[in-house]
Every structure is written in C-alpha cells, then in structure tokens.
Design a protein around this motif. Structure first.
Motif, short mmCIF file in Angstrom:
data_model
loop_
_atom_site.label_atom_id
_atom_site.label_comp_id
_atom_site.label_asym_id
_atom_site.label_seq_id
_atom_site.Cartn_x
_atom_site.Cartn_y
_atom_site.Cartn_z
N MET A 1 111.19 79.00 46.58
CA MET A 1 109.91 78.51 46.12
C MET A 1 109.75 78.88 44.65
O MET A 1 110.03 80.01 44.26
N ARG B 1 101.83 70.60 45.49
CA ARG B 1 103.07 70.28 46.20
C ARG B 1 103.30 71.24 47.36
O ARG B 1 103.71 70.83 48.44
N ASN B 2 102.99 72.52 47.17
CA ASN B 2 103.18 73.49 48.25
C ASN B 2 102.18 73.28 49.39
O ASN B 2 102.51 73.53 50.54
#
Length: 137
Positions: A1, A64-65
C-alpha cells in the motif's frame, strides 16, 4: 500500500563555508547561494509551493483505498472535462463545478479575498479576443 504522505523532494542541506568566527558568513555566501541554487530558502517552501498537488494526490490515494480504482479515475475524468469547458473571451466564469469537485468551494483562500488575475473583466472587443484565441490575428 502506498503512503499517503508526500515525499520531501525539496529538503536539501545548504553547506556554507564557515567564516572567521565559526559560523557561516551570510553576507558573503548565504543570500546569493539560496537565490542562484535550486534549493529552497526554507525547508517548508517546497511543501507549501506544492500543497494543492500533495493534497490532491493524498485525496486520490485515500479515495482509491476506500472505494476502489474507479472512483479517482471518474473524478479525474470529470475534472478534465470541467477544465476544458471555457466561456467566450471577455466573459468571466466562476468555475463552480470545478471547485465543488475539488472541495475548494468549502475553503476560504487568498484568491477569494483578493482579486484573482484570471477573473479580471476584460473590456476590449469580444471579436478581437476570439480571433486571438483562434490564432487568426
């Protein structure tokens, strides 16, 4: 991540030669080196200069996460469409859609209080301005 914090690209240490008393001689070396070099004058200068870009990248990474890859792609597509929409020369635009997509409609900035150079009304002839935009003149 990936990390949500922006990289510090502008922080570099200035190596000034020490003067007679063991401290850098700012009158001989300091001010000219800061202006002529590519290093910022203050460690926060680079961060403040690129604040909007860093915030945009952090918002896209968080989006996006949370929602997946489609959400920042859709938002970027909508921003590109709003940036291409322009009015005729001489007519001002408030850019309401672009500000609401980026969240700048909820912020009070320097440009909101003092005049933005892009929003200055032009009092010349609209036909001449359009010909200049189309590279006819």
């Amino acid at each position: 991540m990936t990390s949500l914090r922006p990289d510090v690209e502008g922080s570099q240490i200035l190596d000034l030669p020490n003067g007679k008393y063991g401290v850098p001689d700012m009158m001989m070396h300091g001010f000219q080196n800061v202006r002529s070099g590519n290093t910022p004058a203050h460690p926060l200068q680079h961060s403040e200069k690129h604040w909007h870009e860093n915030k945009k990248m952090m918002d896209f990474a968080m989006l996006r996460n949370l929602q997946g890859l489609h959400a920042p792609l859709k938002l970027q597509m909508e921003l590109n469409i709003t940036q291409k929409m322009r009015r005729l020369p001489g007519l001002g635009s408030s850019h309401v859609l672009e500000e609401s997509l980026t969240g700048r409609d909820m912020m009070l900035d320097f440009e909101d209080i003092f005049n933005d150079p892009d929003e200055v009304p032009l009092s010349s002839q609209p036909h001449i301005q359009m010909e200049k935009r189309l590279n006819i003149l």
